[in-house]
Design an enzyme around this catalytic site. Structure first.
Site, PDB file in Angstrom:
ATOM      1  CB  THR A  78      -0.905   0.000   1.259  1.00 50.65           C
ATOM      2  OG1 THR A  78      -1.459  -1.301   1.427  1.00 50.65           O
ATOM      3  CG2 THR A  78      -2.008   1.021   1.146  1.00 50.65           C
ATOM      4  CD1 TRP A  79       4.470   4.527   2.191  1.00 50.40           C
ATOM      5  CD2 TRP A  79       5.846   3.119   3.284  1.00 50.40           C
ATOM      6  NE1 TRP A  79       5.437   5.284   2.814  1.00 50.40           N
ATOM      7  CE2 TRP A  79       6.284   4.437   3.497  1.00 50.40           C
ATOM      8  CE3 TRP A  79       6.552   2.061   3.880  1.00 50.40           C
ATOM      9  CZ2 TRP A  79       7.409   4.729   4.278  1.00 50.40           C
ATOM     10  CZ3 TRP A  79       7.656   2.354   4.661  1.00 50.40           C
ATOM     11  CH2 TRP A  79       8.088   3.671   4.857  1.00 50.40           C
ATOM     12  CG  HIS A 140       0.378  -9.742  -3.634  1.00 51.40           C
ATOM     13  ND1 HIS A 140       1.220  -8.778  -3.144  1.00 51.40           N
ATOM     14  CD2 HIS A 140      -0.842  -9.467  -3.084  1.00 51.40           C
ATOM     15  CE1 HIS A 140       0.544  -7.956  -2.333  1.00 51.40           C
ATOM     16  NE2 HIS A 140      -0.697  -8.345  -2.297  1.00 51.40           N
ATOM     17  NE  ARG A 293      -0.875  -4.917  12.403  1.00 47.12           N
ATOM     18  CZ  ARG A 293       0.004  -5.124  13.383  1.00 47.12           C
ATOM     19  NH1 ARG A 293      -0.362  -5.023  14.637  1.00 47.12           N
ATOM     20  NH2 ARG A 293       1.265  -5.457  13.121  1.00 47.12           N
ATOM     21  CE  LYS A 294       1.044  -2.307  17.596  1.00 48.45           C
ATOM     22  NZ  LYS A 294       1.903  -3.258  18.310  1.00 48.45           N
TER      23      LYS A 294
HETATM   24  P1  PAP Z   1      -1.266  -5.791   1.081  1.00 53.98           P
HETATM   25  O1  PAP Z   1      -0.187  -6.711   0.603  1.00 53.98           O
HETATM   26  O2  PAP Z   1      -2.498  -6.511   1.549  1.00 53.98           O
HETATM   27  O3  PAP Z   1      -1.545  -4.679   0.144  1.00 53.98           O
HETATM   28  P2  PAP Z   1       0.578  -4.234   2.589  1.00 53.98           P
HETATM   29  O4  PAP Z   1       0.258  -2.834   2.311  1.00 53.98           O
HETATM   30  O5  PAP Z   1       1.718  -4.851   1.853  1.00 53.98           O
HETATM   31  O6  PAP Z   1      -0.713  -5.129   2.432  1.00 53.98           O
HETATM   32  O7  PAP Z   1       0.916  -4.424   4.109  1.00 53.98           O
HETATM   33  C1  PAP Z   1       0.222  -3.823   5.148  1.00 53.98           C
HETATM   34  C2  PAP Z   1       1.269  -3.379   6.140  1.00 53.98           C
HETATM   35  O8  PAP Z   1       1.839  -2.136   5.680  1.00 53.98           O
HETATM   36  C3  PAP Z   1       0.660  -3.090   7.508  1.00 53.98           C
HETATM   37  O9  PAP Z   1       1.712  -3.373   8.435  1.00 53.98           O
HETATM   38  P3  PAP Z   1       1.446  -3.776   9.949  1.00 53.98           P
HETATM   39  O10 PAP Z   1       0.372  -4.811   9.964  1.00 53.98           O
HETATM   40  O11 PAP Z   1       2.749  -4.297  10.469  1.00 53.98           O
HETATM   41  O12 PAP Z   1       1.059  -2.539  10.640  1.00 53.98           O
HETATM   42  C4  PAP Z   1       0.379  -1.602   7.411  1.00 53.98           C
HETATM   43  O13 PAP Z   1       0.256  -0.975   8.666  1.00 53.98           O
HETATM   44  C5  PAP Z   1       1.595  -1.122   6.651  1.00 53.98           C
HETATM   45  N1  PAP Z   1       1.356   0.141   5.940  1.00 53.98           N
HETATM   46  C6  PAP Z   1       0.258   0.493   5.224  1.00 53.98           C
HETATM   47  N2  PAP Z   1       0.402   1.722   4.730  1.00 53.98           N
HETATM   48  C7  PAP Z   1       1.608   2.182   5.138  1.00 53.98           C
HETATM   49  C8  PAP Z   1       2.307   3.416   4.965  1.00 53.98           C
HETATM   50  N3  PAP Z   1       1.785   4.410   4.284  1.00 53.98           N
HETATM   51  N4  PAP Z   1       3.530   3.532   5.538  1.00 53.98           N
HETATM   52  C9  PAP Z   1       4.077   2.509   6.244  1.00 53.98           C
HETATM   53  N5  PAP Z   1       3.453   1.327   6.448  1.00 53.98           N
HETATM   54  C10 PAP Z   1       2.238   1.156   5.909  1.00 53.98           C
END
Ligand code: PAP
Length: 327
Positions: A78-79, A140, A293-294
């Site tokens: 997503t990032w 993916h 999430r975090k």
């Molecule tokens: P996806 O493969 O389903 O698209 P993906 O975005 O790769 O998911 O992963 C989600 C993780 O990226 C989450 O991590 P966590 O569970 O350890 O918290 C999510 O919080 C984190 N994430 C999403 N957006 C961002 C962002 N803008 N910056 C940093 N981390 C992010």
């Protein structure tokens, strides 16, 4: 199991007779949530996802300027999508980003997945609506699954990977939210077991990593290998690296005007997760908020036992041995 509430790619109700017959010849398994998966070309897929992969392999015609954002799920997709959109969109001059598309559309709605959205919804999708240059897609799939389809194209691929233990914990939270199951030791242990066996969506994890790692060593102008942890630690350096690779480096003027910070702020977890669209929207039966999430490095320490840590470290060390790839 009633699967109607699940994202369609996790189900098995959209496969052709031909795919059914193919699946019957493949190794198959039931995953920790009771979903059916099969191993095709070295990678485990849910049945509907496999249909998307096959449709992509048969039908996708890359353009030279295409950019494909690749990742193992929960590694920072997503990032990476948000950052790439913001980088490529600079020419559109959204003054001070007040009306930027990322403020009203979730990154997954702007950059669709090839096998999970575009070629999942149709075996011969009309790509005419992707009229902007470059076209941005995501996947993916491991690199070898795309090889035949894109081998003659100079299109670029950016891969983001993440420490396996944080990826696993992120998966656990995500899966429990999507399947509406409890976040407890038992669900963590069963996900952990399949993850370590490799019998997990898009697994084995190490094969996924290695396919892009090797691709980036063989052709660094074509495949950029990024790490989530490096993005967190040195975001300025990494976003410049990404911009250089994509062929849209920051100008001195842009750096002086604070554009690097502006893009990093726009795409930050704090900013994106606070937007109305990401608090309330949905895509493919998944609440947008589940993607945020975090976003912390080392969160696994709050959940994995020392035995689990040892077990997974040993597997990854053994599988990555000699590759030059380290975490
Ligand atoms: P996806 O493969 O389903 O698209 P993906 O975005 O790769 O998911 O992963 C989600 C993780 O990226 C989450 O991590 P966590 O569970 O350890 O918290 C999510 O919080 C984190 N994430 C999403 N957006 C961002 C962002 N803008 N910056 C940093 N981390 C992010």
């Amino acid at each position: 199991m009633d699967t109607k509430h699940l994202p369609s790619n996790l189900r098995d109700d959209m496969i052709s007779e031909e795919t059914k017959s193919l699946i019957s010849s493949l190794p198959s398994h039931t995953d920790a949530q009771g979903g059916k998966i099969c191993k095709y070309q070295g990678c485990w897929y849910h049945y509907n996802t496999l249909q998307g992969v096959l449709n992509f392999q048969r039908g996708f015609q890359p353009q030279d300027t295409d950019i494909i954002l690749a990742s193992y799920p929960k590694s920072g997709t997503t990032w990476l999508k948000a950052l790439t959109v913001a980088l490529c969109d600079r020419s559109n001059n959204h003054s001070s980003y007040d009306h930027h598309p990322l403020l009203s559309v979730n990154p997954h709605g702007i950059v669709p997945f090839l096998e999970l959205n575009i070629y999942h919804e149709s075996s011969s999708p009309d790509l005419a609506k992707f009229s902007s240059v470059p076209r941005l897609f995501a996947t993916h799939m491991p690199l070898h699954a795309m090889h035949e389809t894109i081998k003659d194209s100079p299109c670029k691929i950016v891969y983001i990977c993440r420490n396996v233990k944080d990826t696993l914990i992120s998966w656990w939270f995500f899966k429990c939210a999507v399947y509406k199951t409890e976040l407890n030791r038992s669900s963590l242990e069963s996900i952990f077991k399949s993850f370590c066996n490799g019998t997990f969506s898009y697994g084995p994890f190490w094969e996924h990593l290695l396919s892009y790692w090797r691709g980036s060593l063989e052709d660094p102008k074509r495949v950029l290998f990024m790490k989530y942890e490096e993005m967190k630690e040195k975001p300025h350096d990494q976003i410049k690296r990404l911009a250089d690779f994509l062929g849209c480096p920051f100008t001195k003027e842009e750096v002086k005007n604070g554009l690097v910070n502006e893009i990093l702020d726009l795409c930050s977890l704090r900013n994106l997760s606070g937007l109305e669209i990401n608090k309330t929207g949905k895509i493919n039966n998944i609440d947008h908020k589940v993607f945020f999430r975090k976003g912390e490095v080392g969160d696994w320490k709050n959940y994995l036992t020392p035995e689990m840590e040892n077990q997974i470290d040993t597997i990854i060390q053994e599988k990555l041995q000699g590759s030059g790839l380290k975490f």
